[in-house]
Design a protein around this motif. Sequence first.
Motif, PDB file in Angstrom:
ATOM      1  N   SER D 161       3.377  -6.752  -4.429  1.00 24.50           N
ATOM      2  CA  SER D 161       3.898  -6.707  -3.065  1.00 24.50           C
ATOM      3  C   SER D 161       4.056  -5.265  -2.578  1.00 24.50           C
ATOM      4  CB  SER D 161       5.247  -7.430  -2.995  1.00 24.50           C
ATOM      5  OG  SER D 161       6.234  -6.670  -3.660  1.00 24.50           O
ATOM      6  N   LEU D 162       3.853  -4.321  -3.467  1.00 28.14           N
ATOM      7  CA  LEU D 162       3.944  -2.906  -3.092  1.00 28.14           C
ATOM      8  C   LEU D 162       2.547  -2.297  -3.135  1.00 28.14           C
ATOM      9  CD1 LEU D 162       7.005  -2.106  -5.371  1.00 28.14           C
ATOM     10  CD2 LEU D 162       7.046  -2.154  -2.876  1.00 28.14           C
ATOM     11  N   PRO D 163       2.318  -1.230  -2.399  1.00 29.18           N
ATOM     12  CA  PRO D 163       0.998  -0.596  -2.447  1.00 29.18           C
ATOM     13  C   PRO D 163       0.717  -0.039  -3.848  1.00 29.18           C
ATOM     14  CG  PRO D 163       2.415   0.428  -0.774  1.00 29.18           C
ATOM     15  CD  PRO D 163       3.258  -0.549  -1.505  1.00 29.18           C
ATOM     16  N   GLU D 164      -0.535   0.144  -4.171  1.00 31.15           N
ATOM     17  CA  GLU D 164      -0.881   0.714  -5.480  1.00 31.15           C
ATOM     18  C   GLU D 164      -0.190   2.062  -5.675  1.00 31.15           C
ATOM     19  OE1 GLU D 164      -5.413  -0.524  -6.428  1.00 31.15           O
ATOM     20  OE2 GLU D 164      -4.260   0.662  -7.857  1.00 31.15           O
ATOM     21  N   GLU D 165      -0.359   2.873  -4.654  1.00 28.45           N
ATOM     22  CA  GLU D 165       0.275   4.191  -4.655  1.00 28.45           C
ATOM     23  C   GLU D 165       1.567   4.069  -3.847  1.00 28.45           C
ATOM     24  OE1 GLU D 165       0.318   8.352  -5.338  1.00 28.45           O
ATOM     25  OE2 GLU D 165      -1.289   6.969  -5.939  1.00 28.45           O
ATOM     26  N   THR D 166       2.715   4.083  -4.506  1.00 26.51           N
ATOM     27  CA  THR D 166       3.954   3.831  -3.765  1.00 26.51           C
ATOM     28  C   THR D 166       5.028   4.856  -4.108  1.00 26.51           C
ATOM     29  OG1 THR D 166       5.706   2.215  -3.365  1.00 26.51           O
ATOM     30  CG2 THR D 166       4.720   2.213  -5.562  1.00 26.51           C
ATOM     31  N   ASN D 167       5.938   5.060  -3.164  1.00 28.56           N
ATOM     32  CA  ASN D 167       7.081   5.947  -3.400  1.00 28.56           C
ATOM     33  C   ASN D 167       8.256   5.203  -4.006  1.00 28.56           C
ATOM     34  OD1 ASN D 167       5.680   8.022  -2.039  1.00 28.56           O
ATOM     35  ND2 ASN D 167       6.364   7.179  -0.066  1.00 28.56           N
ATOM     36  N   VAL D 168       8.126   3.881  -4.039  1.00 24.65           N
ATOM     37  CA  VAL D 168       9.242   3.083  -4.545  1.00 24.65           C
ATOM     38  C   VAL D 168       9.440   3.362  -6.032  1.00 24.65           C
ATOM     39  CG1 VAL D 168      10.006   0.719  -5.005  1.00 24.65           C
ATOM     40  CG2 VAL D 168       8.963   1.296  -2.794  1.00 24.65           C
ATOM     41  N   LEU D 169      10.712   3.412  -6.441  1.00 25.71           N
ATOM     42  CA  LEU D 169      11.007   3.656  -7.852  1.00 25.71           C
ATOM     43  C   LEU D 169      11.260   2.335  -8.557  1.00 25.71           C
ATOM     44  CD1 LEU D 169      13.399   6.711  -7.478  1.00 25.71           C
ATOM     45  CD2 LEU D 169      10.992   6.722  -8.201  1.00 25.71           C
TER      46      LEU D 169
END
Lengths: 381, 381, 392, 392
Positions: D161-169
């Motif tokens: 559900s998150l992009p491949e490259e993500t800022n989420v930790l």
Amino acid sequence: MKTETLAMVLAGGQGSRLGKLTKQIAKPAVPFGGKYRIIDFALSNCANSGIMNVGVVTQYQPQALNDHVGDGKSWGLNRHKGGATILQPYASVDGEKWFKGTAHAIYQNIDFIDRHNPDYVLILSGDHIYKMDYSKMIDFHKETAASLTVGVIPVPWDEASRFGIMNTDLTNRIIEFEEKPKEPKSNLASMGIYVFNWARLRQYLVDNQAKDRTMLDFGHDVIPAYLRNSEKMFAYSFEGYWKDVGTLESLWTANMELIDPTHELNIRDRDWRIYSRNPDTPPQFLTKDADVVNSTITDGCYVAGEVDHSILSYNVRVGKGSVVKDSFIMPNVTIGSNVRVEHAIIGEDAKIYDGAEIIGKEDEIAVLGYEEEIGGRKDED
Amino acid sequence: MKTETLAMVLAGGQGSRLGKLTKQIAKPAVPFGGKYRIIDFALSNCANSGIMNVGVVTQYQPQALNDHVGDGKSWGLNRHKGGATILQPYASVDGEKWFKGTAHAIYQNIDFIDRHNPDYVLILSGDHIYKMDYSKMIDFHKETAASLTVGVIPVPWDEASRFGIMNTDLTNRIIEFEEKPKEPKSNLASMGIYVFNWARLRQYLVDNQAKDRTMLDFGHDVIPAYLRNSEKMFAYSFEGYWKDVGTLESLWTANMELIDPTHELNIRDRDWRIYSRNPDTPPQFLTKDADVVNSTITDGCYVAGEVDHSILSYNVRVGKGSVVKDSFIMPNVTIGSNVRVEHAIIGEDAKIYDGAEIIGKEDEIAVLGYEEEIGGRKDED
Amino acid sequence: MRTKLAAILNLTEDAERLQPLTEQRPVASLPFGCRYRLIDFPFSSLYNAEVISAALFISGSGHSLYDHIRSGSTWGLDSPIGGGVFTHSHIEWKWEIAKRENIDVTYYDNHRGYVERANTDHVLITGSGILCNVNLDSVIQYHETKGNPITALFKNVTRASLPEETNVLRYVVNSGQAENVTKVESMNEVPMDAPKVAAGMDMVLMDTEFFLEYLDYADENMKEVSAATAVAYALKQDVLISAYEYTGYMKSIEDIQTYYEANMDMLDENNFNSLFYRNEPVVTRTRHGAPTYYGATSNVTNSQLASDCEVYGNVKNSLIFRKSKIAEGATVSDSVLMQGAEIGKDVVLKHVIFDKKVRVEDGVHLEGTPDNPIVIKKNTVITKENVKENVQ
Amino acid sequence: MRTKLAAILNLTEDAERLQPLTEQRPVASLPFGCRYRLIDFPFSSLYNAEVISAALFISGSGHSLYDHIRSGSTWGLDSPIGGGVFTHSHIEWKWEIAKRENIDVTYYDNHRGYVERANTDHVLITGSGILCNVNLDSVIQYHETKGNPITALFKNVTRASLPEETNVLRYVVNSGQAENVTKVESMNEVPMDAPKVAAGMDMVLMDTEFFLEYLDYADENMKEVSAATAVAYALKQDVLISAYEYTGYMKSIEDIQTYYEANMDMLDENNFNSLFYRNEPVVTRTRHGAPTYYGATSNVTNSQLASDCEVYGNVKNSLIFRKSKIAEGATVSDSVLMQGAEIGKDVVLKHVIFDKKVRVEDGVHLEGTPDNPIVIKKNTVITKENVKENVQ
């Protein structure tokens, strides 16, 4: 909308013992202490206690009060959720909704209260001078699981027969209420401050309205009915400065007490501020002829005379050679030259012309009404 | 304080011909056009005309109106100098100040008007739908040096006998006033909009109060008195859309007329906006089953049915299989599934349950009152 | 009809000669007259003319300004319909970097955008360094009567009333029927004994159309948008400049000395009334606080005080800001004490300017001279021991 | 009692991958859901918890933000007693120059000053790039029940559900009684098929005392004040971090694709209700405007529209912002049209994102793909002639 506690400030009374000071404005709007009006104490207590939903019930000469309270911004009460709301008489298909007593005023505003859907309704009077943390009283109300909690203050025993007295058992539960008892059994006087469970009070008021419509006053009607039905009622004891400024002498005394910065009311306490609408005026100007001691002076004043143990509210002018002693001067008063004012209360916008004298005594305060003029040049200008 | 023109919006009337729509709220507070209330037109006209001092006189069921108007912020009227002020009945030492008519409402609020010290008082009615630049009428009033200028609108000759008719001379000076004349001499109907020189009107009201206290209504009492005394009175002719939505049919018609974006009232004109209190709701959601034509829909609506030539005010839900035709749906109405609504006005917060029908005719509009419920599940929930 | 003019406030006055009072605030934020800040004066002019929006261009971060202005509601600048205070900070810095690194700072777009959105007939450009109380309605009326596209404000003063080194411009105004500004010079070139000279007030009113022309010119030539460059542009284009004579109190606050004098000027009733007791009030953000208390031992003459002070000592020829305390036996004279001063017992202060929250311990003596008042920085604590080092 | 917490909003999200929508606005100002901006979501959380002040740290000039926020009165942030929105702009720039030229930017002082003045028990740090609707009262209650000095918010999501490259930790949360964050990793290292993973929401609640400790540390080590560095500090100090699980709608807006998906998500009633129809409303600055008109020839399904639009054509699976007009015969599907779109007759739009005030002339066809929607810049006019060059 859901509110835990809704405060209803009863500010509709005339306060007729204040004579001409309440002819044009309701008692809660009477100026006090140099930059306040009496209702500021109840409203500031609400804000400082975190009670942000406040209905202000007005009826008698409400204009000054409405202008003063506005949307409650001065007290930080202009919140999206909640805030201050002025409640005034109105007409409906059932006829004119006039407020015939403290409890009746609440009944007539049931729709307003219902919109807030509160657990508790805090009933306050708009005309007492005191600083009180209502949140503690509400905590007490919750702890005792009371249906009604009455704020009480110990009064000197010899004065108790002038008050509504709450007789309590050892747990502070109220077992009897006596209005001005000849032989008081307790010295706990009702402060006219109530925390009600709203659902219960609502039921009493609605039921009674369907029957004989006699439930007009909290002290006279509601508390006796609660007692008859063995509702759980507790007395919450307040200790501190509390003054009902119902007479000219008590209004004068309360003002004089306020001057002293060490007085227990501690108006300068920054942790429990008394907020008010702040007028926008230049700083106070004491000229080379000024001689001010033991007094408080507010912005916008111009003083060229002698002021001793007095309060000058904002925009007061005192001319050369004049002496103001032991007096409370309300806003926008002009005092000319060579005037003497002693033991007096001077109403807003009054004018005292050159050479005039207003001299009262400690037990007989002289009063000049709002916009009244006295002295030489009355017919000119 | 000095104000050139103070507007007084008379918003105290019940509007009893609107039946249950004005049982709980005053007519000026009745919802209109999807996101407005009727009084928005008068208040927006004031703001757009640069008249920033507005008194709103309320009396009958004023809560919704008071909440709506507030401090006038929605119309940009929350100015330090001036702004909107709600005026409600109150008590004084002279007794209860109830408003017994249009002129009497002004008399009872003399103190308020005097505080603004206006040259002109613009009297408006809070229950008409129109867009008008009052500043032009005031300019006209100044040019003619009139004591009173009456806003008039030409009506069809065959309807003139239903109105208060102003007969004028060639200079537009009013020489006669006839209330509902059988044989009208003119088709200039009074709009209930007056520009008075305040000093003069004040004198009339105060003098009359000292005498027989009969000056209660502008049309019935004040204009005849002005005529008797040969006061300079002019008629100012307004041309444009103007509607007194006094009956259910006229309320329905005015709403239907508003739908069409090419209608002369031009509610979408950005140079003369009709302001209102804006509710904060999510966008409108038309589901895959929605079928909306010839209609206006406001934020917060959820539409899964058919809507044809209708107005959905904010937060209206229309369920699957339902049809809403030729109807005005007020805010917060829930319409279930397979409902039919035709030629109807549905009051705020009403609920129409699955399968119910409300079907009126063009000359007999069906009405569901505020919070009314209709259809199957009335007793549940 | 709703708003009369678009107001551009240039809060970029040179703060160098007002150090250390301007260490953490722009000139516009300088406290003045017991309870005001200099920005209150142009803002009050807007308030009194019922102007509902303003664009501010600030040299620094403007924090002390933002904190004072907040939503602008104090001055009626927060109407949800067309109102607002639009702030642009770090103007100087952005400009410098823009020039150095060749970046477009959108400075002119900000001006253009604001004026276009305000949609008014007139544009006002003003600074905040010249203390005055201008009736803008009267200026607009004059502007319209004269019919020129620009009106510049001036006051006739003696040259000696301004500092030797001054930023004030000299306007040459032709007299007679059509009073126009025909020339602008540096005031520094006028001899100090000149008895009457027209001082430019760093304030112009323009037709919006003319303003936009001028803005295009400023943009092309990288000129600052200001009253001075607007007047210069008008002169260059041979456009007639109406000259509006202001006759109220005016003082150009350029250095410590003029700042001190302006405060002391308020103790003259004529100046005080001219600035504060006109028909148009000076409006500032009000604060909650108790009335000021004068104790039994106090002796206060020829002084102004804000509220929330407590005075037990002697005050003479001074201005005392909010929340100050002056202990018994202390003597404060010919001084300006900003908010929160705490003056210990038997302290003697004369010819001093205290920034906010200066505390002076018991018994300290500190005396400046009328021509060289001692300035003490914010939050300083002065003891008998450190008194000398604080008087550099 | 008057206010529950001090709120620090870090509006410094990386805007690069959201170009060109972020050309003139920070991520926090991105329009979303027909009538909102991303900042409305954290602000509404503050509003619903009756928080009365907030400090904003903004990368750029923040003009579009200021214009939206104004006095903050929309969210109850303008109380004259203790309330206010305190903005600090150009944070990145100042920081860069500070490092380059060794200037003190007072960044930490700004944080400290705000928190000290707010005088609350708790401090919240949040960004605005993660779309969600958090009930802060519930978070505070959880925080107090758990009794740790810091609480971090997370949501269990699928990695996909998150992009491949993500800022989420990625938070590692120990399960059982005491749910604590025990470790933080980059989400980028988690395999795309991971079914359940705790995503950090860039939001932490701290005791004020702990916040001030952490601030000293950040100051000494020149760390950005953020949820991420606060969590890192707590881990370093072996302080227990309570983990609060959020279960409502959440989406990390990091690039055009996630922005597009988030808008399209709203057409699913579950998501729409989860974000908007909770007990806590989402509040935005309201605008005056007429209701939206649907003409006789319109056909609108599975779409959301704001007010003040006029629709004569066909709209399907789309979000249409305020003041848009869609002419007869036009077909708009699977698209996001921001405010003021003007769509000509017989235009066909599919999988497009229009910034504000895009005008499309009659007959133009423009189709992107679900994975690569076409983005059109603000104020663009698209004609049959230039349609190709606009689809770079």
